[in-house]
Design an enzyme around this catalytic site. Sequence first.
Site, PDB file in Angstrom:
ATOM      1  N   LYS A   1      12.872  -6.463   1.159  1.00  0.00           N
ATOM      2  CA  LYS A   1      12.023  -7.222   0.236  1.00  0.00           C
ATOM      3  C   LYS A   1      10.680  -6.502   0.094  1.00  0.00           C
ATOM      4  CE  LYS A   1       9.220 -10.650   0.891  1.00  0.00           C
ATOM      5  NZ  LYS A   1       8.139 -10.263  -0.080  1.00  0.00           N
TER       6      LYS A   1
ATOM      7  N   VAL B   1      -1.722  -9.604   9.952  1.00  0.00           N
ATOM      8  CA  VAL B   1      -1.501 -10.276  11.232  1.00  0.00           C
ATOM      9  C   VAL B   1      -1.034 -11.724  11.038  1.00  0.00           C
ATOM     10  CG1 VAL B   1      -2.607 -11.072  13.363  1.00  0.00           C
ATOM     11  CG2 VAL B   1      -3.103  -8.779  12.474  1.00  0.00           C
TER      12      VAL B   1
ATOM     13  N   GLU C   1     -10.905  -6.853   9.000  1.00  0.00           N
ATOM     14  CA  GLU C   1     -10.260  -5.806   8.209  1.00  0.00           C
ATOM     15  C   GLU C   1     -10.563  -6.022   6.731  1.00  0.00           C
ATOM     16  OE1 GLU C   1      -5.981  -3.522   8.077  1.00  0.00           O
ATOM     17  OE2 GLU C   1      -5.957  -5.695   8.341  1.00  0.00           O
TER      18      GLU C   1
ATOM     19  N   GLU D   1       4.465  -4.180  12.149  1.00  0.00           N
ATOM     20  CA  GLU D   1       3.399  -3.192  11.973  1.00  0.00           C
ATOM     21  C   GLU D   1       2.308  -3.899  11.191  1.00  0.00           C
ATOM     22  OE1 GLU D   1       0.840  -1.115  10.628  1.00  0.00           O
ATOM     23  OE2 GLU D   1       2.252  -0.190   9.227  1.00  0.00           O
TER      24      GLU D   1
ATOM     25  N   ASN E   1       0.803  -1.224   0.000  1.00  0.00           N
ATOM     26  CA  ASN E   1       0.000   0.000   0.000  1.00  0.00           C
ATOM     27  C   ASN E   1       0.838   1.277   0.000  1.00  0.00           C
ATOM     28  OD1 ASN E   1       0.778  -0.689   2.610  1.00  0.00           O
ATOM     29  ND2 ASN E   1      -1.072   0.129   3.570  1.00  0.00           N
TER      30      ASN E   1
END
Length: 519
Positions: A205, A259, A416, A279, A182
Amino acid sequence: MLQRLAAASLRRPVAAVPLVAAVRCVSSGSVEITAPLNYWAGERRTSTGKHNTENVYEPATGLVLCHLEPCGAVEVNQAVKAAKSAFDLWSKLSGMERARIMIEAAHLIESRREEIAEMEVVNNGKSITEARLDVDSARLCIEYYAGLASTLAGQHVQLPGGSFAYTRREPLGVCVGIGAWNYPFQIAAWKSAPALACGNSMVFKPSPVTPVTAVMLAELYAAAGAPEGLFNVVQGGQETGSLLCHHPDVAKVSFTGSVPTGKKIMEMASKGVKPVTLELGGKSPLLIFEDSDLENAVRGALMANFLSQGQVCSNGTRVFVQKDILPEFVEEVVKRTQAIEIGDPLLESTRMGALVSRPHLEKVLSFVDQAKKEGATVLCGGEPFVPSDPKLKDGYYMTPCVLGDCTDDMTCVKEEIFGPVMSVLSFKTEEEVLQRANDTTMGLAAGVFTRDVRRAHRVVENLKAGSCFINNYNITPVELPFGGFKMSGIGRENGQVTIEHYSQLKTVFVEMGDVDSLF
């Protein structure tokens, strides 16, 4: 020259991009990149082994942009070896010497802002307006950590008898950064800047979906005077990431992504007891109280849901609105959402470009379908969109969606979505909404809109999230740490505290007298 062809097109030509040297224009109007996208020891590299190449698509058109050569064990070893060699040189420089090179890299990014942003748009699908801001954030991050590089210091402790001790803050070694699709260029900078400032080297990467701009950053670091191998780029998917995490010469792994993948990264790094920064995802709440400035609350809700086509981990997709202002808020949000201009992400007027891939678009649309089945009302959007430009007909577009009549048990509220879908919920009391806002396994971000300053701070104190916003949303200055609570991650990006995640502390005791022995 990188540009769109076809005389009938309204698409503005893209500026020449010398950083991606081998680019050819195709008669269909697409852009195809032919230069190698792997980079280590100061050069672009092709894979030596027999690896299956993967197509990378331009989201705006749905056409092939380039072919990805994933790295295997041989290539990963070469990249890590180059990084290890560069570390030996870089770690011995003073903070000022490192800062000088980092500042030069930031200047080069600023001078190439437009071409980097345009390539980010081509590879990611977001609007050119947003891409420019991403490039600015990357530059500011490098400048910020260049400023901190010369301030790294330890502590002196006076002990009895004239003896003393001191601490040294030392680099870790070769760090691995694993990026998300993103914010490809920005994430590469957010991970590399603190690592380099502390004296580390890095193997990065990118996501295999957006492999292009990280190698541009590698070339800019090299042009600024960084040693060969200081910042390397290896392309690939899960196998390449696993090789990096398990490599014995890698000292740390920093990952941005989902996650489930974050859990795997943590497990792999644990085999070598390597520190990790994770993150991860979010399902963040945005609380709008009845005393809010409604205009700002609406703006905040739009910023919390529709930046980068909704593909932002910190997005406040659970919008809780106090019952008395719900009708007015929903009316204004729907009106503004319907006015968002969708289309060619390279046009200045566009505010929402294409989602990153066809499978992801279909996944987001399926969430909207599921929400309808579970009783939510589609107040606007949530449908595939075909721009008027015929060359964009196969792009990955959808109309931004606002869902009403949502409840806490719906899939669209619990999971999500990572797309332009806002779920609106109502609440009556502060106590009630806090309990509902915190009822999630994730805790990346949260926001509150209210004119009551005491309520604002009281609510933020009770929100279980790592990054909180009062009367705004999705503001990420590089001076401030960013990261989550609970399953949204470990460690922080940006801010002074991140120095601690890319360095280690050594304690040195100095005896000034005789040894007092018990034997």
